[in-house]
Scaffold this motif. Structure first.
Motif, mmCIF file in Angstrom:
data_model
loop_
_atom_site.group_PDB
_atom_site.id
_atom_site.type_symbol
_atom_site.label_atom_id
_atom_site.label_comp_id
_atom_site.label_asym_id
_atom_site.label_seq_id
_atom_site.Cartn_x
_atom_site.Cartn_y
_atom_site.Cartn_z
ATOM 1 N N PRO A 40 42.080 31.336 42.284
ATOM 2 C CA PRO A 40 41.194 31.458 41.122
ATOM 3 C C PRO A 40 40.720 30.115 40.591
ATOM 4 C CG PRO A 40 43.468 31.864 40.496
ATOM 5 C CD PRO A 40 43.441 31.744 41.990
ATOM 6 N N TYR A 41 41.405 29.046 40.966
ATOM 7 C CA TYR A 41 41.084 27.730 40.421
ATOM 8 C C TYR A 41 40.054 26.954 41.244
ATOM 9 C CZ TYR A 41 45.469 28.868 38.143
ATOM 10 O OH TYR A 41 46.463 29.502 37.454
ATOM 11 N N ALA A 42 39.615 27.511 42.377
ATOM 12 C CA ALA A 42 38.648 26.818 43.228
ATOM 13 C C ALA A 42 37.432 26.420 42.399
ATOM 14 C CB ALA A 42 38.238 27.711 44.390
ATOM 15 N N ASP A 43 37.103 25.172 42.432
ATOM 16 C CA ASP A 43 35.930 24.592 41.771
ATOM 17 C C ASP A 43 36.021 24.509 40.252
ATOM 18 O OD1 ASP A 43 34.665 24.401 44.302
ATOM 19 O OD2 ASP A 43 33.918 26.442 44.117
ATOM 20 N N SER A 44 37.046 25.062 39.635
ATOM 21 C CA SER A 44 37.067 25.066 38.168
ATOM 22 C C SER A 44 37.157 23.652 37.604
ATOM 23 C CB SER A 44 38.194 25.945 37.615
ATOM 24 O OG SER A 44 39.453 25.500 38.051
ATOM 25 N N ARG A 45 37.959 22.814 38.188
ATOM 26 C CA ARG A 45 38.095 21.440 37.693
ATOM 27 C C ARG A 45 36.759 20.706 37.784
ATOM 28 N NH1 ARG A 45 42.732 18.077 37.224
ATOM 29 N NH2 ARG A 45 42.126 15.916 36.949
ATOM 30 N N GLU A 46 36.073 20.862 38.910
ATOM 31 C CA GLU A 46 34.784 20.186 39.101
ATOM 32 C C GLU A 46 33.740 20.707 38.119
ATOM 33 O OE1 GLU A 46 36.602 21.555 41.579
ATOM 34 O OE2 GLU A 46 37.255 19.742 42.633
ATOM 35 N N THR A 100 34.297 52.804 36.796
ATOM 36 C CA THR A 100 33.436 51.628 36.604
ATOM 37 C C THR A 100 34.233 50.352 36.828
ATOM 38 O OG1 THR A 100 32.024 52.811 35.058
ATOM 39 C CG2 THR A 100 31.957 50.414 34.950
ATOM 40 N N LEU A 101 35.452 50.318 36.301
ATOM 41 C CA LEU A 101 36.296 49.143 36.501
ATOM 42 C C LEU A 101 36.564 48.938 37.992
ATOM 43 C CD1 LEU A 101 39.242 47.864 34.484
ATOM 44 C CD2 LEU A 101 39.540 48.168 36.911
ATOM 45 N N TYR A 102 36.999 49.989 38.701
ATOM 46 C CA TYR A 102 37.354 49.851 40.114
ATOM 47 C C TYR A 102 36.136 49.595 40.998
ATOM 48 C CZ TYR A 102 42.166 51.073 39.136
ATOM 49 O OH TYR A 102 43.461 51.059 38.673
ATOM 50 N N ARG A 103 34.968 50.066 40.589
ATOM 51 C CA ARG A 103 33.746 49.785 41.349
ATOM 52 C C ARG A 103 33.436 48.282 41.301
ATOM 53 N NH1 ARG A 103 31.604 54.100 39.763
ATOM 54 N NH2 ARG A 103 30.669 53.328 37.849
ATOM 55 N N ASN A 104 33.679 47.674 40.163
ATOM 56 C CA ASN A 104 33.438 46.245 39.995
ATOM 57 C C ASN A 104 34.581 45.396 40.541
ATOM 58 O OD1 ASN A 104 30.918 45.519 38.233
ATOM 59 N ND2 ASN A 104 31.718 47.431 37.396
ATOM 60 N N PHE A 105 35.805 45.877 40.364
ATOM 61 C CA PHE A 105 36.988 45.092 40.715
ATOM 62 C C PHE A 105 37.984 46.013 41.414
ATOM 63 C CE2 PHE A 105 35.147 43.641 36.706
ATOM 64 C CZ PHE A 105 34.703 42.387 37.108
ATOM 65 N N PRO A 106 37.918 46.082 42.748
ATOM 66 C CA PRO A 106 38.735 47.057 43.483
ATOM 67 C C PRO A 106 40.239 46.816 43.414
ATOM 68 C CG PRO A 106 37.470 45.674 44.995
ATOM 69 C CD PRO A 106 37.035 45.330 43.605
ATOM 70 N N THR A 107 40.659 45.587 43.055
ATOM 71 C CA THR A 107 42.090 45.299 42.958
ATOM 72 C C THR A 107 42.388 44.568 41.649
ATOM 73 O OG1 THR A 107 41.955 43.121 44.012
ATOM 74 C CG2 THR A 107 42.258 45.028 45.478
ATOM 75 N N ARG A 108 43.632 44.611 41.264
ATOM 76 C CA ARG A 108 44.097 43.884 40.078
ATOM 77 C C ARG A 108 43.817 42.387 40.254
ATOM 78 N NH1 ARG A 108 47.912 44.364 36.050
ATOM 79 N NH2 ARG A 108 48.276 46.508 36.640
ATOM 80 N N GLU A 109 44.092 41.870 41.446
ATOM 81 C CA GLU A 109 43.881 40.446 41.708
ATOM 82 C C GLU A 109 42.407 40.070 41.573
ATOM 83 O OE1 GLU A 109 45.724 42.489 43.637
ATOM 84 O OE2 GLU A 109 47.715 41.676 43.184
ATOM 85 N N ASP A 157 50.951 34.219 34.156
ATOM 86 C CA ASP A 157 51.679 35.059 35.104
ATOM 87 C C ASP A 157 50.712 35.824 36.005
ATOM 88 O OD1 ASP A 157 54.136 34.237 34.164
ATOM 89 O OD2 ASP A 157 54.378 35.948 32.807
ATOM 90 N N ALA A 158 49.641 36.327 35.417
ATOM 91 C CA ALA A 158 48.655 37.067 36.199
ATOM 92 C C ALA A 158 47.976 36.145 37.215
ATOM 93 C CB ALA A 158 47.622 37.705 35.269
ATOM 94 N N LEU A 159 47.654 34.932 36.809
ATOM 95 C CA LEU A 159 47.023 33.980 37.724
ATOM 96 C C LEU A 159 47.980 33.585 38.846
ATOM 97 C CD1 LEU A 159 45.119 31.855 35.078
ATOM 98 C CD2 LEU A 159 44.072 33.228 36.899
ATOM 99 N N ARG A 160 49.265 33.415 38.524
ATOM 100 C CA ARG A 160 50.254 33.104 39.567
ATOM 101 C C ARG A 160 50.336 34.236 40.587
ATOM 102 N NH1 ARG A 160 52.832 30.129 35.479
ATOM 103 N NH2 ARG A 160 53.956 31.884 34.613
#
Length: 194
Positions: free
Chosen positions: A121-127, A50-59, A109-112
């Motif tokens: 991951p930060y696209a549009d977050s500030r706005e 279920t996890l991999y179906r939703n999110f195929p990679t760690r990133e 660290d994960a976000l880096r």
């Protein structure tokens, strides 16, 4: 990749996705890059498939977890304004902002790693955050509860400063004091006689 719109998830699939994202934030915040995806699945109460179906990679999981935190923060603003007077809604939202910043700090660290792999991951977050803050401040100014001469960008900078200096869980008391100081300074005051 298809341009066809995505179908909405079934209710049970959406619940599983939400549980995975919440578990991912907790685990990446606590363990950073050492968090195992299988443990995240177990923490969420779902299978690895279920996890991999939703999110195929760690990133993909890290980016979705972060974006979900931003969405939760921003989506809270209208509900808070519906339930509370504007100044109280702003106060409640700033505490949620510190919660968001604490999670972001824990996931640094994960976000880096996502950024290093070419993701943003930060696209549009500030706005998005700025729009939520603007709605809260505009409502407070319109109600005469907060000053109208302070820009939302100034408030965002102050909140970012508090987050930068006090985002760790053990610094929460300091963050609360700083938020109180900031919000007390934002209160609407009668004009001084000339």
């Amino acid at each position: 990749m298809s341009d066809a719109p995505k179908r909405p998830l079934r209710a049970d699939a959406q619940r599983n996705r939400d549980k995975i994202l919440a578990a991912a934030v907790r685990m990446f915040s606590e363990e950073g890059l050492d968090a195992h995806l299988e443990r995240i699945a177990k923490e969420a109460g779902v299978g690895s498939g279920t996890l991999y179906r939703n999110f195929p990679t760690r990133e993909a999981l890290i980016e979705a977890a972060y974006r979900n935190e931003v969405a939760r923060l921003c989506d809270a603003a209208p509900g808070l304004l519906a339930e509370l007077p504007p100044a109280e809604a702003l106060r409640a939202w700033t505490r949620r902002f510190v919660d968001y910043a604490t999670a972001k700090f824990g996931m640094a660290d994960a976000l880096r790693a996502v950024v290093a792999s070419g993701g943003n991951p930060y696209a549009d977050s500030r706005e998005l955050i700025q729009a939520a803050l603007t709605a809260l401040m505009d409502a407070g100014a319109a109600a005469g509860e907060i000053r109208s001469d302070i820009r939302p960008t100034d408030m965002f900078a102050a909140l970012a400063g508090i987050a930068l200096t006090s985002a760790r869980p053990e610094e929460r008391e300091q963050a609360e004091r700083l938020l109180d100081l900031l919000l007390d300074g934002l209160r609407s005051v009668a004009p001084r006689p000339t």
